[in-house]
Design an enzyme around this catalytic site. Sequence first.
Site, PDB file in Angstrom:
ATOM      1  N   ARG A 258      -0.838   7.486  -0.557  1.00  0.00           N
ATOM      2  CA  ARG A 258      -0.140   6.506  -0.658  1.00  0.00           C
ATOM      3  C   ARG A 258       0.902   6.794  -1.865  1.00  0.00           C
ATOM      4  O   ARG A 258       1.012   6.120  -2.943  1.00  0.00           O
ATOM      5  CB  ARG A 258      -0.830   5.143  -1.192  1.00  0.00           C
ATOM      6  CG  ARG A 258      -1.923   4.851   0.053  1.00  0.00           C
ATOM      7  CD  ARG A 258      -1.594   4.676   1.531  1.00  0.00           C
ATOM      8  NE  ARG A 258      -0.739   3.539   1.375  1.00  0.00           N
ATOM      9  CZ  ARG A 258      -1.236   2.425   1.900  1.00  0.00           C
ATOM     10  NH1 ARG A 258      -2.595   2.133   1.879  1.00  0.00           N
ATOM     11  NH2 ARG A 258      -0.466   1.186   2.030  1.00  0.00           N
TER      12      ARG A 258
ATOM     13  N   CYS B 258      -5.918   5.428  -1.605  1.00  0.00           N
ATOM     14  CA  CYS B 258      -7.084   4.515  -1.179  1.00  0.00           C
ATOM     15  C   CYS B 258      -7.611   5.193  -0.134  1.00  0.00           C
ATOM     16  O   CYS B 258      -7.411   6.545   0.054  1.00  0.00           O
ATOM     17  CB  CYS B 258      -6.394   3.431  -0.803  1.00  0.00           C
ATOM     18  SG  CYS B 258      -5.311   3.794   0.670  1.00  0.00           S
TER      19      CYS B 258
ATOM     20  N   ILE C 288       4.623   7.277  -3.857  1.00  0.00           N
ATOM     21  CA  ILE C 288       5.762   6.529  -3.933  1.00  0.00           C
ATOM     22  C   ILE C 288       6.826   7.255  -4.461  1.00  0.00           C
ATOM     23  O   ILE C 288       7.955   6.689  -4.926  1.00  0.00           O
ATOM     24  CB  ILE C 288       5.610   5.305  -5.224  1.00  0.00           C
ATOM     25  CG1 ILE C 288       5.259   5.950  -6.475  1.00  0.00           C
ATOM     26  CG2 ILE C 288       4.470   4.509  -4.601  1.00  0.00           C
ATOM     27  CD1 ILE C 288       5.172   4.858  -7.556  1.00  0.00           C
TER      28      ILE C 288
ATOM     29  N   ARG D 169      -2.360  -2.046  -4.191  1.00  0.00           N
ATOM     30  CA  ARG D 169      -1.102  -1.069  -4.416  1.00  0.00           C
ATOM     31  C   ARG D 169       0.090  -1.534  -4.201  1.00  0.00           C
ATOM     32  O   ARG D 169       1.218  -1.224  -4.425  1.00  0.00           O
ATOM     33  CB  ARG D 169      -1.635   0.395  -3.681  1.00  0.00           C
ATOM     34  CG  ARG D 169      -1.871  -0.127  -2.279  1.00  0.00           C
ATOM     35  CD  ARG D 169      -1.942   1.285  -1.666  1.00  0.00           C
ATOM     36  NE  ARG D 169      -0.815   2.162  -1.975  1.00  0.00           N
ATOM     37  CZ  ARG D 169       0.504   2.187  -1.560  1.00  0.00           C
ATOM     38  NH1 ARG D 169       0.559   1.505  -0.609  1.00  0.00           N
ATOM     39  NH2 ARG D 169       1.301   2.953  -2.014  1.00  0.00           N
TER      40      ARG D 169
ATOM     41  N   VAL E 245       0.584   8.524  10.852  1.00  0.00           N
ATOM     42  CA  VAL E 245       1.241   7.769   9.754  1.00  0.00           C
ATOM     43  C   VAL E 245       0.524   7.957   8.375  1.00  0.00           C
ATOM     44  O   VAL E 245       1.129   8.134   7.117  1.00  0.00           O
ATOM     45  CB  VAL E 245       1.443   6.194  10.026  1.00  0.00           C
ATOM     46  CG1 VAL E 245       2.019   5.501   8.683  1.00  0.00           C
ATOM     47  CG2 VAL E 245       2.295   6.134  11.089  1.00  0.00           C
TER      48      VAL E 245
ATOM     49  N   LYS F 266       0.755 -11.113   6.524  1.00  0.00           N
ATOM     50  CA  LYS F 266       0.502 -10.286   5.132  1.00  0.00           C
ATOM     51  C   LYS F 266       1.526  -9.455   4.641  1.00  0.00           C
ATOM     52  O   LYS F 266       2.143  -9.595   3.487  1.00  0.00           O
ATOM     53  CB  LYS F 266      -0.935  -9.620   5.293  1.00  0.00           C
ATOM     54  CG  LYS F 266      -1.071  -8.641   3.954  1.00  0.00           C
ATOM     55  CD  LYS F 266      -2.562  -8.264   3.914  1.00  0.00           C
ATOM     56  CE  LYS F 266      -2.292  -6.758   4.550  1.00  0.00           C
ATOM     57  NZ  LYS F 266      -1.808  -5.534   3.842  1.00  0.00           N
ATOM     58  N   ASN F 267       1.839  -8.529   5.700  1.00  0.00           N
ATOM     59  CA  ASN F 267       3.092  -7.473   5.210  1.00  0.00           C
ATOM     60  C   ASN F 267       4.487  -7.960   4.986  1.00  0.00           C
ATOM     61  O   ASN F 267       5.170  -7.025   4.977  1.00  0.00           O
ATOM     62  CB  ASN F 267       2.595  -6.277   5.985  1.00  0.00           C
ATOM     63  CG  ASN F 267       1.461  -5.388   5.738  1.00  0.00           C
ATOM     64  OD1 ASN F 267       0.606  -5.994   4.921  1.00  0.00           O
ATOM     65  ND2 ASN F 267       0.982  -4.725   6.823  1.00  0.00           N
TER      66      ASN F 267
ATOM     67  N   ARG G 292      -9.152  -9.415   2.785  1.00  0.00           N
ATOM     68  CA  ARG G 292      -7.746  -9.036   2.071  1.00  0.00           C
ATOM     69  C   ARG G 292      -6.759  -9.344   2.923  1.00  0.00           C
ATOM     70  O   ARG G 292      -5.581  -9.737   2.564  1.00  0.00           O
ATOM     71  CB  ARG G 292      -7.557  -7.589   1.796  1.00  0.00           C
ATOM     72  CG  ARG G 292      -8.669  -7.183   0.894  1.00  0.00           C
ATOM     73  CD  ARG G 292      -8.347  -5.741   0.156  1.00  0.00           C
ATOM     74  NE  ARG G 292      -6.775  -5.760   0.213  1.00  0.00           N
ATOM     75  CZ  ARG G 292      -6.121  -4.812   0.287  1.00  0.00           C
ATOM     76  NH1 ARG G 292      -6.657  -3.480   0.277  1.00  0.00           N
ATOM     77  NH2 ARG G 292      -4.647  -4.596  -0.031  1.00  0.00           N
TER      78      ARG G 292
ATOM     79  N   ASP H 139      -1.593   0.240  11.910  1.00  0.00           N
ATOM     80  CA  ASP H 139      -2.684  -1.044  11.587  1.00  0.00           C
ATOM     81  C   ASP H 139      -3.608  -1.411  12.707  1.00  0.00           C
ATOM     82  O   ASP H 139      -4.380  -2.408  12.378  1.00  0.00           O
ATOM     83  CB  ASP H 139      -1.833  -2.026  10.938  1.00  0.00           C
ATOM     84  CG  ASP H 139      -1.322  -1.434   9.407  1.00  0.00           C
ATOM     85  OD1 ASP H 139      -0.581  -2.332   9.187  1.00  0.00           O
ATOM     86  OD2 ASP H 139      -1.632  -0.534   9.216  1.00  0.00           O
TER      87      ASP H 139
END
Length: 428
Positions: A123, A118, A125, A94, A328, A24-25, A398, A306
């Site tokens: 999160r 979230c 930027i 996002r 993180v 996914k990432n 997701r 994750d």
Amino acid sequence: MEKSKFVIEGGNPLRGEVRVGGAKNSVLKLMAASLLTPEECLIHNAPRITDVEIMVEVLRQLGVEVTWEGSSLMINPGEFPSREAPYQLVRRMRASIIVLGPLVARWGEASVAIPGGCNIGSRKIDMHLKGLAELGAEISTEHGYVHARAPRLKGTHIILDFPSVGATENLVMAAMGAEGTTVIENAAREPEIQDLAAYLVSMGAEIGGAGSPVIEINGPCELHGTEHSVIGDRIEAGTLAVAAAVSGGEVSILGIDPGHLGLPLEKLREVGVEVEEGEDRLLVRAGEEYASVDLATLPFPGFPTDLQPQMMVLQSVARGTSVITENVFESRFMFVDELNRMGCDISIEGHHAIVRGVGALSGAEVCAPDLRAGAALVLAGLVAEGETHLLDVYHVDRGYEHLETKLSGLGAAITRVGAVEEKVLPQV
Ligand code: EPZ
């Protein structure tokens, strides 16, 4: 439409073979990178997950032609007309912010809604925007949007405060349109960064150092269409490995490069799980009992954040007490209350979770607060006595393609009740 949920009956050891999907990432960023050329890009091994479907919508919203061909995505940007990624899409995912860099590189301008926070953190930027400004973009934020204008991007030397995955990716793609050499220091080193660099090189980019803390780009890069297969999803593979361990089974996990899971596999062995590595597969065999092992999440090659929730479940059924430190994200322990309702004994002290091993977990009705916590609650249901009902599984959808089908194919007693639903998704 009725909310869908998973109903899981614990106690079945998982046995057999399962193939992970494309990462996914990585795929989300490859889709964004396709904006850098007018020519056709073909991306194989794309997972059919909600986040990819949302990114398809983002590209179509920009005026890009996107079609599925089985598990391949055909992306035909052409001279797509729009430069704007609207709030109603960005709020659903996002990671949509990742189109900012390619839009600025290709068209010299972009307007992207500022992604919200979230369940796992704010999160921000700021590093994305600071780096774009250093490359010569004029950045303004108003009415909830980032506006970037860059008639001319100029190569420069960027040092990131933190090896941010998204900032590294956005800046690598922005540098595709910059005159001269761009160096990104303290860059993220995740395998997905390396997959993005390989994709860009296949389009004609000149990039060195991806996977190391210093990435160098010689721009501007005239990029052409390409064809590429996404690397296997290391987080899905790690999740399935913990599922095999916690359920007392033995599972072959195919389609993954074990080199992308270095420290997680070491930690699993320390806990008492047997792991054999093949070229593109793992064989995971449960141990008799598990030891408590401390772990701390860090950017790659450190332990991936994750996989922190999944490891917390495994440590909950180990002997002794372990300390899990989340370095993180600032609030990635939200799901601990749900785990404790299933009989876990976990207490939180700031960034540390103190996990006391318990003899058994008990099935309960629980709610998925976010993607990886939802996956961890599925793992808890696999080992809990009795029935677990996991609500809000749209979070899990997701990032996992039909997780219940993969698990039941390995012998888990898990079913989805209610249809897969389109949701306006919180951010992760
Ligand atoms: C990516 O998020 C992944 N998402 C995350 O996976 C993953 O957990 C994370 O990298 C770390 O590996 C995607 O790739 C779509 P970061 P990203 O920028 O890029 C702070 C999942 O479950 N930060 O490395 O957002 C930030 O708030 C998801 O698949 C700033 O402060 O991660 C966070 O605390 C969850 N300013 C930390 O850095 C910035 O400008 C790491 O963020 C950027 C980040």
